[in-house]
Motif scaffolding. Structure first.
Motif, PDB file in Angstrom:
ATOM      1  N   LEU A  88     -81.472  59.296  61.608  1.00 18.13           N
ATOM      2  CA  LEU A  88     -80.074  59.747  61.551  1.00 18.13           C
ATOM      3  C   LEU A  88     -79.590  60.287  62.892  1.00 18.13           C
ATOM      4  CD1 LEU A  88     -78.227  59.413  59.121  1.00 18.13           C
ATOM      5  CD2 LEU A  88     -80.566  59.468  58.370  1.00 18.13           C
ATOM      6  N   GLU A  89     -80.494  60.968  63.616  1.00 18.24           N
ATOM      7  CA  GLU A  89     -80.099  61.454  64.958  1.00 18.24           C
ATOM      8  C   GLU A  89     -79.790  60.277  65.870  1.00 18.24           C
ATOM      9  OE1 GLU A  89     -82.427  65.762  65.223  1.00 18.24           O
ATOM     10  OE2 GLU A  89     -83.389  63.996  66.072  1.00 18.24           O
ATOM     11  N   GLN A  90     -80.666  59.257  65.799  1.00 19.78           N
ATOM     12  CA  GLN A  90     -80.451  58.099  66.677  1.00 19.78           C
ATOM     13  C   GLN A  90     -79.222  57.297  66.278  1.00 19.78           C
ATOM     14  OE1 GLN A  90     -83.513  55.923  68.449  1.00 19.78           O
ATOM     15  NE2 GLN A  90     -85.140  57.216  67.685  1.00 19.78           N
ATOM     16  N   SER A  91     -78.950  57.224  64.972  1.00 17.69           N
ATOM     17  CA  SER A  91     -77.770  56.449  64.562  1.00 17.69           C
ATOM     18  C   SER A  91     -76.485  57.176  64.954  1.00 17.69           C
ATOM     19  CB  SER A  91     -77.818  56.095  63.076  1.00 17.69           C
ATOM     20  OG  SER A  91     -78.022  57.227  62.291  1.00 17.69           O
ATOM     21  N   LEU A  92     -76.486  58.514  64.848  1.00 17.02           N
ATOM     22  CA  LEU A  92     -75.293  59.247  65.292  1.00 17.02           C
ATOM     23  C   LEU A  92     -75.106  59.085  66.802  1.00 17.02           C
ATOM     24  CD1 LEU A  92     -72.904  61.169  64.843  1.00 17.02           C
ATOM     25  CD2 LEU A  92     -74.493  63.099  65.037  1.00 17.02           C
ATOM     26  N   ALA A  93     -76.221  59.144  67.546  1.00 14.38           N
ATOM     27  CA  ALA A  93     -76.135  58.951  69.003  1.00 14.38           C
ATOM     28  C   ALA A  93     -75.587  57.563  69.317  1.00 14.38           C
ATOM     29  CB  ALA A  93     -77.510  59.140  69.641  1.00 14.38           C
ATOM     30  N   MET A 120     -55.118  46.370  69.251  1.00 17.00           N
ATOM     31  CA  MET A 120     -56.293  45.980  68.463  1.00 17.00           C
ATOM     32  C   MET A 120     -57.345  47.095  68.503  1.00 17.00           C
ATOM     33  SD  MET A 120     -59.618  44.667  68.845  1.00 17.00           S
ATOM     34  CE  MET A 120     -59.770  43.968  70.484  1.00 17.00           C
ATOM     35  N   LEU A 121     -57.495  47.710  69.697  1.00 17.25           N
ATOM     36  CA  LEU A 121     -58.523  48.748  69.852  1.00 17.25           C
ATOM     37  C   LEU A 121     -58.173  50.044  69.126  1.00 17.25           C
ATOM     38  CD1 LEU A 121     -59.475  48.228  73.605  1.00 17.25           C
ATOM     39  CD2 LEU A 121     -60.927  47.730  71.616  1.00 17.25           C
ATOM     40  N   ASN A 122     -56.882  50.234  68.817  1.00 21.07           N
ATOM     41  CA  ASN A 122     -56.500  51.435  68.065  1.00 21.07           C
ATOM     42  C   ASN A 122     -57.267  51.519  66.746  1.00 21.07           C
ATOM     43  OD1 ASN A 122     -54.721  52.858  69.689  1.00 21.07           O
ATOM     44  ND2 ASN A 122     -53.034  51.477  69.187  1.00 21.07           N
ATOM     45  N   TRP A 123     -57.467  50.361  66.117  1.00 20.19           N
ATOM     46  CA  TRP A 123     -58.221  50.334  64.857  1.00 20.19           C
ATOM     47  C   TRP A 123     -59.640  50.871  65.089  1.00 20.19           C
ATOM     48  CZ3 TRP A 123     -62.779  48.388  63.089  1.00 20.19           C
ATOM     49  CH2 TRP A 123     -62.971  48.419  61.706  1.00 20.19           C
ATOM     50  N   PHE A 124     -60.238  50.453  66.195  1.00 18.25           N
ATOM     51  CA  PHE A 124     -61.608  50.885  66.494  1.00 18.25           C
ATOM     52  C   PHE A 124     -61.668  52.384  66.822  1.00 18.25           C
ATOM     53  CE2 PHE A 124     -62.287  46.358  66.850  1.00 18.25           C
ATOM     54  CZ  PHE A 124     -63.607  46.183  66.450  1.00 18.25           C
ATOM     55  N   LEU A 125     -60.646  52.883  67.510  1.00 17.52           N
ATOM     56  CA  LEU A 125     -60.635  54.316  67.837  1.00 17.52           C
ATOM     57  C   LEU A 125     -60.634  55.142  66.550  1.00 17.52           C
ATOM     58  CD1 LEU A 125     -58.079  54.442  70.808  1.00 17.52           C
ATOM     59  CD2 LEU A 125     -60.555  54.762  70.936  1.00 17.52           C
ATOM     60  N   ALA A 126     -59.797  54.715  65.578  1.00 15.76           N
ATOM     61  CA  ALA A 126     -59.737  55.440  64.297  1.00 15.76           C
ATOM     62  C   ALA A 126     -61.060  55.283  63.545  1.00 15.76           C
ATOM     63  CB  ALA A 126     -58.576  54.910  63.455  1.00 15.76           C
ATOM     64  N   GLU A 127     -61.605  54.087  63.571  1.00 17.01           N
ATOM     65  CA  GLU A 127     -62.865  53.807  62.873  1.00 17.01           C
ATOM     66  C   GLU A 127     -64.007  54.671  63.416  1.00 17.01           C
ATOM     67  OE1 GLU A 127     -63.536  52.135  60.296  1.00 17.01           O
ATOM     68  OE2 GLU A 127     -65.666  51.592  60.385  1.00 17.01           O
ATOM     69  N   GLN A 128     -64.038  54.857  64.742  1.00 17.11           N
ATOM     70  CA  GLN A 128     -65.131  55.645  65.339  1.00 17.11           C
ATOM     71  C   GLN A 128     -65.077  57.103  64.900  1.00 17.11           C
ATOM     72  OE1 GLN A 128     -67.121  52.786  66.059  1.00 17.11           O
ATOM     73  NE2 GLN A 128     -68.045  54.622  66.896  1.00 17.11           N
ATOM     74  N   ILE A 129     -63.870  57.628  64.673  1.00 21.12           N
ATOM     75  CA  ILE A 129     -63.773  59.012  64.166  1.00 21.12           C
ATOM     76  C   ILE A 129     -64.457  59.082  62.803  1.00 21.12           C
ATOM     77  CG2 ILE A 129     -62.195  60.814  63.350  1.00 21.12           C
ATOM     78  CD1 ILE A 129     -60.167  59.774  65.450  1.00 21.12           C
ATOM     79  N   GLU A 130     -64.140  58.089  61.946  1.00 17.70           N
ATOM     80  CA  GLU A 130     -64.739  58.042  60.596  1.00 17.70           C
ATOM     81  C   GLU A 130     -66.260  57.887  60.672  1.00 17.70           C
ATOM     82  OE1 GLU A 130     -63.008  58.536  57.826  1.00 17.70           O
ATOM     83  OE2 GLU A 130     -61.265  58.792  59.120  1.00 17.70           O
ATOM     84  N   GLU A 131     -66.712  56.995  61.548  1.00 15.48           N
ATOM     85  CA  GLU A 131     -68.146  56.705  61.624  1.00 15.48           C
ATOM     86  C   GLU A 131     -68.937  57.918  62.107  1.00 15.48           C
ATOM     87  OE1 GLU A 131     -69.155  52.487  62.467  1.00 15.48           O
ATOM     88  OE2 GLU A 131     -68.651  53.066  60.447  1.00 15.48           O
ATOM     89  N   GLU A 132     -68.440  58.566  63.153  1.00 12.19           N
ATOM     90  CA  GLU A 132     -69.164  59.746  63.666  1.00 12.19           C
ATOM     91  C   GLU A 132     -69.222  60.833  62.603  1.00 12.19           C
ATOM     92  OE1 GLU A 132     -68.475  61.338  67.542  1.00 12.19           O
ATOM     93  OE2 GLU A 132     -68.075  59.369  68.418  1.00 12.19           O
ATOM     94  N   ASP A 133     -68.100  60.991  61.875  1.00 14.43           N
ATOM     95  CA  ASP A 133     -68.041  62.008  60.836  1.00 14.43           C
ATOM     96  C   ASP A 133     -69.049  61.675  59.717  1.00 14.43           C
ATOM     97  OD1 ASP A 133     -66.895  64.303  59.534  1.00 14.43           O
ATOM     98  OD2 ASP A 133     -65.942  62.903  58.152  1.00 14.43           O
ATOM     99  N   LEU A 134     -69.065  60.405  59.320  1.00 10.67           N
ATOM    100  CA  LEU A 134     -69.972  59.956  58.259  1.00 10.67           C
ATOM    101  C   LEU A 134     -71.438  60.178  58.642  1.00 10.67           C
ATOM    102  CD1 LEU A 134     -70.262  58.360  55.548  1.00 10.67           C
ATOM    103  CD2 LEU A 134     -70.291  56.275  56.931  1.00 10.67           C
TER     104      LEU A 134
END
Ligand code: FEO
Length: 165
Positions: A88-93, A120-134
């Motif tokens: 989990l540490e490595q996946s968050l990193a 197009m990248l705006n979608w990825f910026l929002a997605e990365q917030i979700e992913e890091e939080d998850l």
């Protein structure tokens, strides 16, 4: 307007980065299969598939903009891990690394006035917030479970119920 050459190259690199993330999560799923933690395994397998869809979003964008898609080899992922917390540490990193890659892509697109790439990248910026939080939520839970087998089995059950990431 043709896709800017430098941006096309950077987007191709990002396809590779997303596929590398997908492959890494698959290696993590395999690790959890070996640990008899099928809930963790299925959660990572789901996340591996999700990274594949990220790669395809960029693939489709390059194709639509008439750019050249060039696939490269995917590096071998790490296949052994010290513990569930280590994974989990490595996946968050890794998610933080991807966020940095998307930010750098956005900066380049901004510099060369690639407006539709920025969109197009705006979608990825929002997605990365979700992913890091998850990932940081699951990391917290894995840390709380520590090496206690019973706690890990409870978390495994929770992840099995979450299904695909
Ligand atoms: Fe495609 Fe989990 O970043």
């Amino acid at each position: 307007m043709n896709l800017h050459q430098k941006v096309a190259e950077a987007l191709n690199k990002q396809i590779n980065n997303e596929l590398h993330a997908s492959y890494t999560y698959l290696a993590m799923a395999a690790y959890f299969e070996g640990q008899d933690l099928p809930g963790f395994a299925s959660w990572f397998r789901g996340h591996s598939a999700e990274e594949g869809t990220h790669a395809m979003r960029i693939f489709d964008f390059i194709a639509k903009r008439g750019g050249r898609i060039e696939l490269e080899g995917i590096n071998k992922p790490q296949t052994d891990y010290a513990s569930p917390v280590d994974v989990l540490e490595q996946s968050l990193a890794q998610e933080k690394t991807v966020t940095g890659q998307i930010n750098a892509l956005f900066e380049l697109a901004h510099e060369v006035k690639e407006y539709s790439t920025q969109n197009m990248l705006n979608w990825f910026l929002a997605e990365q917030i979700e992913e890091e939080d998850l990932f940081s939520t699951i990391l917290d839970k894995a840390r709380a479970a520590s090496d206690d087998r019973w706690n890990l089995l409870l978390l495994d059950k929770e992840l099995a119920q979450r299904g695909e990431a």
